[in-house]
Design a protein around this motif. Structure first.
Motif, PDB file in Angstrom:
ATOM      1  N   LYS A 146       0.834  -1.195   0.000  1.00 25.92           N
ATOM      2  CA  LYS A 146       0.000   0.000   0.000  1.00 25.92           C
ATOM      3  C   LYS A 146       0.873   1.251   0.000  1.00 25.92           C
ATOM      4  O   LYS A 146       1.962   1.262   0.571  1.00 25.92           O
ATOM      5  N   LYS A 147       0.363   2.315  -0.615  1.00 27.49           N
ATOM      6  CA  LYS A 147       1.063   3.589  -0.588  1.00 27.49           C
ATOM      7  C   LYS A 147       0.815   4.293   0.744  1.00 27.49           C
ATOM      8  O   LYS A 147      -0.149   3.979   1.451  1.00 27.49           O
ATOM      9  N   GLN A 148       1.652   5.225   1.069  1.00 29.41           N
ATOM     10  CA  GLN A 148       1.483   6.010   2.276  1.00 29.41           C
ATOM     11  C   GLN A 148       0.431   7.110   2.044  1.00 29.41           C
ATOM     12  O   GLN A 148       0.333   7.658   0.950  1.00 29.41           O
ATOM     13  N   HIS A 149      -0.345   7.391   3.080  1.00 33.56           N
ATOM     14  CA  HIS A 149      -1.282   8.511   2.994  1.00 33.56           C
ATOM     15  C   HIS A 149      -0.511   9.825   2.917  1.00 33.56           C
ATOM     16  O   HIS A 149       0.567   9.974   3.512  1.00 33.56           O
ATOM     17  N   LYS A 150      -1.039  10.785   2.165  1.00 31.93           N
ATOM     18  CA  LYS A 150      -0.474  12.125   2.095  1.00 31.93           C
ATOM     19  C   LYS A 150      -1.409  13.066   2.858  1.00 31.93           C
ATOM     20  O   LYS A 150      -2.410  13.531   2.314  1.00 31.93           O
ATOM     21  N   TRP A 151      -1.079  13.300   4.131  1.00 28.70           N
ATOM     22  CA  TRP A 151      -1.975  14.056   4.997  1.00 28.70           C
ATOM     23  C   TRP A 151      -1.875  15.554   4.734  1.00 28.70           C
ATOM     24  O   TRP A 151      -0.797  16.088   4.529  1.00 28.70           O
ATOM     25  N   ASP A 152      -3.035  16.184   4.752  1.00 27.64           N
ATOM     26  CA  ASP A 152      -3.123  17.626   4.566  1.00 27.64           C
ATOM     27  C   ASP A 152      -4.008  18.197   5.667  1.00 27.64           C
ATOM     28  O   ASP A 152      -5.134  17.711   5.870  1.00 27.64           O
ATOM     29  N   THR A 153      -3.514  19.183   6.393  1.00 29.05           N
ATOM     30  CA  THR A 153      -4.286  19.808   7.474  1.00 29.05           C
ATOM     31  C   THR A 153      -4.620  21.245   7.078  1.00 29.05           C
ATOM     32  O   THR A 153      -3.745  22.005   6.681  1.00 29.05           O
ATOM     33  N   TYR A 154      -5.912  21.576   7.191  1.00 30.95           N
ATOM     34  CA  TYR A 154      -6.348  22.906   6.776  1.00 30.95           C
ATOM     35  C   TYR A 154      -7.595  23.308   7.563  1.00 30.95           C
ATOM     36  O   TYR A 154      -8.270  22.462   8.180  1.00 30.95           O
ATOM     37  N   ASP A 155      -7.905  24.593   7.542  1.00 29.75           N
ATOM     38  CA  ASP A 155      -9.120  25.108   8.181  1.00 29.75           C
ATOM     39  C   ASP A 155     -10.231  25.229   7.145  1.00 29.75           C
ATOM     40  O   ASP A 155      -9.990  25.600   5.986  1.00 29.75           O
ATOM     41  N   THR A 156     -11.455  24.900   7.566  1.00 30.73           N
ATOM     42  CA  THR A 156     -12.605  25.022   6.677  1.00 30.73           C
ATOM     43  C   THR A 156     -13.824  25.456   7.482  1.00 30.73           C
ATOM     44  O   THR A 156     -13.882  25.232   8.704  1.00 30.73           O
ATOM     45  N   THR A 157     -14.780  26.072   6.822  1.00 35.17           N
ATOM     46  CA  THR A 157     -16.003  26.528   7.473  1.00 35.17           C
ATOM     47  C   THR A 157     -17.123  25.544   7.193  1.00 35.17           C
ATOM     48  O   THR A 157     -17.361  25.169   6.035  1.00 35.17           O
ATOM     49  N   VAL A 158     -17.796  25.091   8.247  1.00 34.00           N
ATOM     50  CA  VAL A 158     -18.885  24.124   8.116  1.00 34.00           C
ATOM     51  C   VAL A 158     -20.125  24.650   8.829  1.00 34.00           C
ATOM     52  O   VAL A 158     -20.041  25.545   9.680  1.00 34.00           O
ATOM     53  N   THR A 159     -21.267  24.087   8.464  1.00 30.10           N
ATOM     54  CA  THR A 159     -22.524  24.405   9.137  1.00 30.10           C
ATOM     55  C   THR A 159     -22.766  23.387  10.242  1.00 30.10           C
ATOM     56  O   THR A 159     -22.703  22.176   9.999  1.00 30.10           O
ATOM     57  N   LYS A 160     -23.027  23.873  11.440  1.00 28.87           N
ATOM     58  CA  LYS A 160     -23.327  22.980  12.554  1.00 28.87           C
ATOM     59  C   LYS A 160     -24.685  23.339  13.153  1.00 28.87           C
ATOM     60  O   LYS A 160     -25.201  24.435  12.946  1.00 28.87           O
ATOM     61  N   TYR A 161     -25.245  22.383  13.893  1.00 25.74           N
ATOM     62  CA  TYR A 161     -26.544  22.570  14.515  1.00 25.74           C
ATOM     63  C   TYR A 161     -26.466  22.148  15.987  1.00 25.74           C
ATOM     64  O   TYR A 161     -25.660  21.288  16.352  1.00 25.74           O
ATOM     65  N   ASP A 162     -27.324  22.726  16.805  1.00 30.91           N
ATOM     66  CA  ASP A 162     -27.523  22.221  18.158  1.00 30.91           C
ATOM     67  C   ASP A 162     -28.496  21.056  18.061  1.00 30.91           C
ATOM     68  O   ASP A 162     -29.511  21.130  17.363  1.00 30.91           O
ATOM     69  N   GLU A 163     -28.206  19.990  18.756  1.00 29.45           N
ATOM     70  CA  GLU A 163     -29.020  18.777  18.668  1.00 29.45           C
ATOM     71  C   GLU A 163     -29.817  18.572  19.949  1.00 29.45           C
ATOM     72  O   GLU A 163     -29.324  18.812  21.046  1.00 29.45           O
TER      73      GLU A 163
END
Length: 294
Positions: free
Chosen positions: A181-198
């Motif tokens: 298997k190949k090695q994973h190429k990890w990428d870390t970044y910030d993103t904006t998501v929609t969240k809800y109170d449950e």
């Protein structure tokens, strides 16, 4: 079976499970996150483990095969795959990939075995609550005398990815070997998501048929029993807590003499944007937690 429970007993039996299912009532859930889940029905080519229990399955290097645990009785079938924890005794000989249910990411839908190299491995399923086990053996074929003497000319017949090994096949003798298997190429970044109170919504599912003959008719024609039910809802958002909502449901059941079994569903409100940090593989787009399932 439906039981009539008073408020105290109802809360004692249900509140812990309800909180575990829903999480903290104000905990946010991510609507935009990418989570690996299978789509559609199972493959019709899955091997039923009950048919091969305590036997040996033969594979050759590079082969893959899917397995499930289906119990058949009195004309009915019951999928028992997710009731067991599945392991392979030697990942270097026979690796295992678990595919999880679309609606329950922690429950195994089926699993796939891949023959990595010659040898023998035991596949075991363990039911933790009962201690029951089921198992079978996989033997991965070795090279024949002709293949051992061959001056191999290799061709890649299945490319390796970061999720699975690849396969190379000799053009002359058809011997197969795995490509790591190949090695994973990890990428870390910030993103904006929609969240809800449950929050949690509890429903009264008591039958309200006043005519016994009508009730029997509903039971006969519906797969899930009589659907002429109360439907009164009690949410933790409106009552302030899971305990208070369950107590209100119990009081309702006692007042109207309803025989109920507790059922619930999540509710969502207050959509809002949040910035989160995500780590995922550039190739397979899975997070480290998701990739670990492979």
């Amino acid at each position: 079976m439906k039981l009539k429970l008073n408020a105290k007993k109802l809360i004692t039996l249900v509140v812990t499970a309800a909180i575990a299912l829903s999480g903290a009532l104000t905990s946010p859930i991510t609507a935009d996150a990418v989570v690996f889940n299978p789509d559609g029905p199972k493959s019709p080519n899955l091997q039923n483990i009950y048919d091969i229990e305590n036997t040996t399955v033969t594979m050759k290097v590079g082969d893959t095969k899917g397995f499930e645990l289906m119990e058949h009785y009195d004309g009915y079938s019951s999928d028992m795959t997710d009731a067991y924890d599945w392991t392979t005794s030697d990942e270097t000989i026979v690796s295992m990939t678990k595919t999880y249910r679309p609606t329950s990411p922690n429950k195994v839908f089926f699993f796939t075995l891949r023959a990595e190299k010659t040898g023998t491995a035991t596949i075991t399923g363990t039911n933790a609550p009962t201690g029951d086990t089921v198992s079978f053996t996989v033997t991965v074929k070795g090279a024949t005398a002709k293949q051992k003497s061959c001056k191999h000319t290799w061709k890649t017949t299945k490319k390796a990815t970061c999720l699975r090994s690849g396969v190379k096949t000799c053009k002359k003798c058809k011997l197969t070997k795995t490509i790591a298997k190949k090695q994973h190429k990890w990428d870390t970044y910030d993103t904006t998501v929609t969240k809800y109170d449950e929050y949690e919504i509890f429903m009264c599912n008591a039958c309200v048929c006043e005519d016994p003959e009508l009730h029997e008719y509903h039971v006969r024609v519906n797969d899930f029993g009589c659907e002429n039910w109360c439907g009164m809802e009690f949410s933790s958002r409106d009552y302030g807590s899971v305990e208070a909502a369950l107590e209100a449901l119990s009081n309702h059941a006692e007042e109207y003499n309803h025989l109920i079994s507790v059922c619930s569903r999540p509710g969502y409100e207050n959509p809002h944007k949040e910035t989160i940090t995500v780590t995922e593989c550039k190739n397979c787009l899975l997070t480290p937690e998701e990739a670990a399932k492979y």
